[in-house]
Write an enzyme that holds these catalytic residues in place. Structure first.
Site, mmCIF file in Angstrom:
data_model
loop_
_atom_site.group_PDB
_atom_site.id
_atom_site.type_symbol
_atom_site.label_atom_id
_atom_site.label_comp_id
_atom_site.label_asym_id
_atom_site.label_seq_id
_atom_site.Cartn_x
_atom_site.Cartn_y
_atom_site.Cartn_z
ATOM 1 N NE ARG A 240 -3.930 -0.545 0.363
ATOM 2 C CZ ARG A 240 -4.986 -0.210 -0.468
ATOM 3 N NH1 ARG A 240 -4.957 -1.074 -1.514
ATOM 4 N NH2 ARG A 240 -5.840 0.634 -0.220
ATOM 5 C CD GLU A 269 -1.062 4.497 -6.246
ATOM 6 O OE1 GLU A 269 -1.999 4.133 -6.599
ATOM 7 O OE2 GLU A 269 -0.181 3.732 -5.501
ATOM 8 C CG HIS A 297 -1.545 0.375 -7.596
ATOM 9 N ND1 HIS A 297 -2.140 1.381 -6.463
ATOM 10 C CD2 HIS A 297 -1.986 -0.860 -7.199
ATOM 11 C CE1 HIS A 297 -2.938 0.498 -5.457
ATOM 12 N NE2 HIS A 297 -2.518 -0.689 -5.942
ATOM 13 C CB ALA A 299 2.339 -5.351 -8.127
#
Length: 337
Positions: A240, A269, A297, A299
């Site tokens: 996170r 973000e 972001h 993954a």
């Protein structure tokens, strides 16, 4: 029974309807900015379960419309946009889908580490600009062999464990810090265990973050924490963004306390372009160039993981509404109260 998906990121809900079966109605709204204003009161009031992605915060005004709600499913791992306590007070369980992208995130964490320590990203970028002049093996600034080095896993849940097992296969010595795991679990796994975050940071060549975002973990990796990190370590974050203070990472990279960082998630973000770390990374400042790898972001993402997420989020709702089976409840402590 009716399941509402108010912020679906796809053009149809055929996959969800296939999983739910004919005795369930799937209502959905295709996500777009301002979609909240287009969702009818009837949609909110008639649904028996809510399957949410991350786009719509469930406000008290929305909660007041949920006359028939029996379950809320967060279609993802994090549940920051759901009032766990509020739904608990209503007697409504909130569940998440914690395992849809476990392997994807673990692979991404190792990929970020390899991208830095083998110079893969840096070589590719340099060769694109000058395939002849940059045909050299020594240019990336932090190339190193992983065999025998120590990786410290912060949070040994599903993803942390999957990352640890992959790291072990590369010959890394695995340690972890997770105060919520029972004593002795490290013996069965063959891992080392640190009993404080400071101990883990001080002894690890690589630190990989895999904790959920809670009041306890927010800003956990700050300037004070990084002052304990082993000099020359590499920081990986696929957990996170808000667990890591980006300003502190910038200062630790500048002082060489950290040699490198692989970040898939950030505090804000998309990133703020005027942040000193982002600015230095974008302009390829010589002191930082090749020491940071950023991904958006991503993954969790693969075609397979998205199919799994969509199926599991609906199946979680169906299993509860049809049979009373409750999986992955994240507000149990509030339900008890």
């Amino acid at each position: 029974m009716r399941i509402l998906i108010p912020d679906l990121g796809y053009d149809d809900a055929d996959l969800e309807r296939e999983v739910a079966g004919p005795d369930f109605t799937i209502d959905f709204y295709r996500w777009q900015p301002g979609i909240e204003a287009k969702i009818t009161d009837e949609s909110w009031r008639s649904c028996h379960a809510l399957a949410l992605y991350e786009k719509i915060p469930v406000t008290p005004a929305i909660m007041a419309k949920l006359d028939n709600i029996k379950l809320v499913v967060r279609a993802g791992v994090g549940f920051d946009n759901v009032d766990l306590k509020g739904f608990g007070a209503m007697g409504i369980p909130v569940c998440n889908v914690p395992d849809y992208g476990t392997m994807d995130v673990a692979e991404h964490a190792i990929g970020l580490l390899l991208g830095l320590t083998r110079g893969i990203v840096e070589h590719n970028e340099r060769l694109r600009g000058d395939p002849i002049g940059e045909w050299m093996f020594h240019t990336p600034p932090i190339k190193r062999r992983l065999l025998g080095r120590r990786i410290g896993i912060v949070g040994l849940g599903r993803i942390g464990t999957a990352t640890a097992m992959r790291a072990k296969a590369f010959g890394l010595d695995v340690w972890f810090y997770d105060p919520y795991l029972r004593p002795g679990i490290e013996l069965g796994l063959g891992f080392g265990r640190a009993f404080s975050l400071e101990e883990l940071l001080a002894g690890s060549d690589v630190v990989s973050i895999h904790t959920p975002l809670t009041a306890e973990t927010r800003n956990m990796i700050d300037a004070k924490a990084l002052s304990h990190v082993k000099k020359g370590a590499i920081l990986i974050n696929t957990g996170r963004g808000e667990t890591v203070v980006l300003e502190a990472v910038y200062e630790a990279l500048k002082s060489r306390q950290l040699d490198g960082a692989g970040l898939d998630v950030l505090e804000i973000e998309p990133p703020q372009l005027n942040h000193p770390l982002i600015k230095a990374w974008r302009t390829k400042e010589p002191w930082l160039h090749g020491r940071v790898v950023l991904t958006p972001h991503s993954a969790f993402h693969s075609p397979e993981s998205i199919v799994t997420l969509r199926k599991k989020s609906v199946k979680t709702a169906v299993d509860f509404l049809r049979d009373g089976n409750l999986y992955n409840c994240v507000n149990a402590e509030f339900l008890k109260k």
